[in-house]
Design a protein around this motif. Structure first.
Motif, short mmCIF file in Angstrom:
data_model
loop_
_atom_site.label_atom_id
_atom_site.label_comp_id
_atom_site.label_asym_id
_atom_site.label_seq_id
_atom_site.Cartn_x
_atom_site.Cartn_y
_atom_site.Cartn_z
N THR A 257 32.84 22.08 40.79
CA THR A 257 31.86 22.81 40.01
C THR A 257 32.53 23.86 39.12
O THR A 257 33.72 24.16 39.30
CB THR A 257 30.83 23.49 40.95
OG1 THR A 257 29.83 24.16 40.19
CG2 THR A 257 31.52 24.52 41.85
N VAL A 258 31.79 24.38 38.17
CA VAL A 258 32.28 25.45 37.30
C VAL A 258 31.80 26.78 37.87
O VAL A 258 30.60 26.99 38.05
CB VAL A 258 31.78 25.29 35.86
CG1 VAL A 258 32.23 26.46 35.00
CG2 VAL A 258 32.26 23.97 35.27
N ARG A 259 32.73 27.66 38.17
CA ARG A 259 32.39 28.95 38.79
C ARG A 259 31.99 29.97 37.73
O ARG A 259 32.69 30.17 36.74
CB ARG A 259 33.58 29.49 39.58
CG ARG A 259 33.36 30.89 40.15
CD ARG A 259 34.58 31.35 40.92
NE ARG A 259 34.77 30.53 42.11
CZ ARG A 259 35.92 30.45 42.78
NH1 ARG A 259 36.98 31.13 42.34
NH2 ARG A 259 36.01 29.68 43.85
N GLN A 260 30.84 30.59 37.96
CA GLN A 260 30.44 31.75 37.16
C GLN A 260 30.78 33.02 37.94
O GLN A 260 30.64 33.05 39.16
CB GLN A 260 28.94 31.73 36.87
CG GLN A 260 28.48 30.55 36.04
CD GLN A 260 27.12 30.80 35.43
OE1 GLN A 260 27.00 31.56 34.48
NE2 GLN A 260 26.10 30.16 35.97
N ASP A 261 31.19 34.04 37.25
CA ASP A 261 31.60 35.30 37.87
C ASP A 261 30.37 36.16 38.13
O ASP A 261 29.99 37.01 37.31
CB ASP A 261 32.59 36.03 36.95
CG ASP A 261 33.07 37.35 37.54
OD1 ASP A 261 32.76 37.65 38.71
OD2 ASP A 261 33.77 38.10 36.81
N ALA A 262 29.72 35.96 39.28
CA ALA A 262 28.48 36.67 39.59
C ALA A 262 28.68 38.18 39.61
O ALA A 262 27.85 38.94 39.10
CB ALA A 262 27.93 36.19 40.93
N THR A 263 29.79 38.63 40.20
CA THR A 263 30.05 40.07 40.28
C THR A 263 30.26 40.67 38.90
O THR A 263 29.70 41.73 38.57
CB THR A 263 31.27 40.34 41.17
OG1 THR A 263 31.02 39.84 42.49
CG2 THR A 263 31.56 41.83 41.25
N GLY A 264 31.06 40.03 38.08
CA GLY A 264 31.30 40.53 36.74
C GLY A 264 30.03 40.56 35.90
O GLY A 264 29.77 41.52 35.16
#
Length: 346
Positions: free
Chosen positions: A300-307
Motif C-alpha cells: 500500500t501507499v503510506r500517508q503520513d497521518a501525523t504530519g
C-alpha cells in the motif's frame, strides 16, 4: 473569577451522586473558594502545602471545572472542530495525532462525524453550534459549495484534497508521487494489465485517478489503462472484484482506491478462487492498521497521518491569529510499503 471554574448546578440523574462544586473542594481542603480558584487555574497566591491539599481534595471529590463556563468567561472556546468519517480507518489515525498537536498549542478538539442520515452540512453545523473556532475537514465534497461558505465565516482547513477557495488552507498527500511509486513497482515486477478502481468523490481520488493515467502513459501502457468506477470502501472493492470475475480474463494487477477498497477486492477474488498475489496483485492506499494484519499483508501507499494532523492544526491556529493570510497548500510525503499482496505475474 470563581464562576469560570464552577460547574453549573444541574439536577443529577436519579440515583447518581450530586456533582462536586468548588465550595465542596474549599470545605474539604479548609480554604476559601477564591484560593481554590487560584490553585485550579495554576495561578500564584497559594503555598505548596495548600496547593497540594486543594488538588487532593478536588481529586477525592471528583471535581471537574465546567468547560462551558470557562469558555463564556474568556470569550472564546479555544476548540478546533474536526469533521470525520467513522468508517475510514485513516481518519482515526489522523484524529489520534490531532489531539496532541492541538493540546500543545492550548486547544481542545471536538469531533463530528458524517453518517447515514447525517450529511456534511449537518455535521459541520453541530461543530459551529458548539462554538468551535476553526474547522479541520477530513471529509469534504469537492463538488459542493459547503467549503466555500465555511471559509467565509470560520477558519477552515481541508484535508485530503486541494482547496480552491480563497482563504481556505489545505493539507494533502503527494498523490501523484504515491501512485507513481505503486505503478512503477507493479511494472518492475512485470505487470502490464494494471487496472485502477476509482475512489469516486473520496479525498484524493481525482488526483489518484489522474496520476494513474499519467504513470501508465509514462510506461507506454496507454492501451492498458482501465478505470473501474468505485468508492473508498469495501463494497466498491467487492463490486469491482465481481465484475472482474465475470469477464473472460483477469488483469494481473489492481491499484485500489484505498485500503478498504483493496480489502474488499481481495475478499471477492479469493472467494472466487483467485490466488492473490499469484494471479492478481493488489495495491492499496493509506497504510491503515488493517493493511498490517497478517492475513491481509497489503502492499500500500503510506500517508503520513501525523504530519497531516500537525500541519492541519498549525494552519487552523495560525489562521485564527491572522485571518488575512492567503490560502495555503501543504503537501505531505507518500511512500510505497511493499508487503505480500504483490508479486511477479504468472
Amino acid at each position: 473569577m470563581d464562576e469560570a471554574l464552577e460547574p453549573q448546578q444541574q439536577e443529577a440523574p436519579q440515583g447518581a451522586p450530586p456533582r462536586a462544586t468548588m465550595a465542596d473542594v474549599a470545605k474539604r481542603a479548609g480554604v476559601s473558594r477564591t484560593l481554590v480558584s487560584l490553585v485550579l487555574r495554576d495561578r500564584p497566591g497559594a503555598g505548596a502545602a495548600t496547593r497540594e491539599r486543594v488538588l487532593k481534595a478536588a481529586e477525592e471529590l471528583g471535581y471537574r471545572p465546567d468547560s462551558a463556563a470557562q469558555m463564556l468567561a474568556r470569550g472564546r472556546s479555544r476548540t478546533l472542530g474536526v469533521l470525520m468519517n467513522l468508517e475510514q480507518p485513516f481518519h482515526a489515525e489522523v484524529v489520534k495525532a490531532i489531539y496532541p498537536a492541538a493540546g500543545q498549542l492550548g486547544y481542545d478538539v471536538l469531533l463530528s462525524a458524517v453518517a447515514p442520515g447525517r450529511d456534511e452540512h449537518m455535521a459541520t453545523g453541530a461543530l459551529l453550534g458548539h462554538r468551535c473556532e476553526a474547522l479541520v475537514l477530513l471529509v469534504s465534497d469537492p463538488e459542493s459549495h459547503a467549503t466555500e461558505r465555511l471559509g467565509g465565516t470560520v477558519p477552515t482547513v481541508v484535508v485530503g484534497r486541494k482547496a480552491t477557495t480563497p482563504g481556505v488552507d489545505s493539507v494533502h498527500t503527494a498523490e501523484a508521487k504515491g501512485v507513481r511509486q505503486a505503478v512503477d513497482h507493479l511494472v518492475d515486477l512485470g505487470h502490464r494489465r494494471i487496472v485502477h478502481i476509482d475512489g469516486g468523490k473520496g479525498p484524493g481520488s481525482a488526483d489518484r485517478r489522474t496520476a494513474y493515467r499519467a504513470a501508465m502513459r509514462r510506461h507506454r501502457l496507454a492501451d492498458e489503462i482501465r478505470v473501474i468506477p468505485g468508492a473508498q470502501d469495501e463494497d466498491a472493492g467487492i463490486a469491482a472484484g465481481m465484475l472482474l470475475l465475470s469477464e473472460d480474463s483477469l488483469p494481473t494487477a489492481v491499484l485500489a482506491a484505498n485500503d478498504r477498497c483493496a480489502i474488499g477486492l481481495m475478499h471477492a477474488l479469493r472467494s472466487g478462487g483467485v490466488d492473490v498475489p499469484g494471479e492478481v496483485s493488489i495495491v492499496g492506499y493509506d497504510d491503515s492498521n488493517l493493511s498490517h494484519l497478517s492475513h491481509i499483508n497489503l502492499t500500500t501507499v503510506r500517508q503520513d497521518a501525523t504530519g497531516i494532523a500537525e500541519h492541519a492544526v498549525r494552519h487552523a491556529v495560525e489562521r485564527l491569529e491572522n485571518g488575512a493570510l492567503p490560502g495555503r497548500e501543504t503537501v505531505c510525503d507518500a511512500k510505497l510499503v511493499v508487503r505480500a499482496s504483490t508479486a511477479q505475474p504468472r
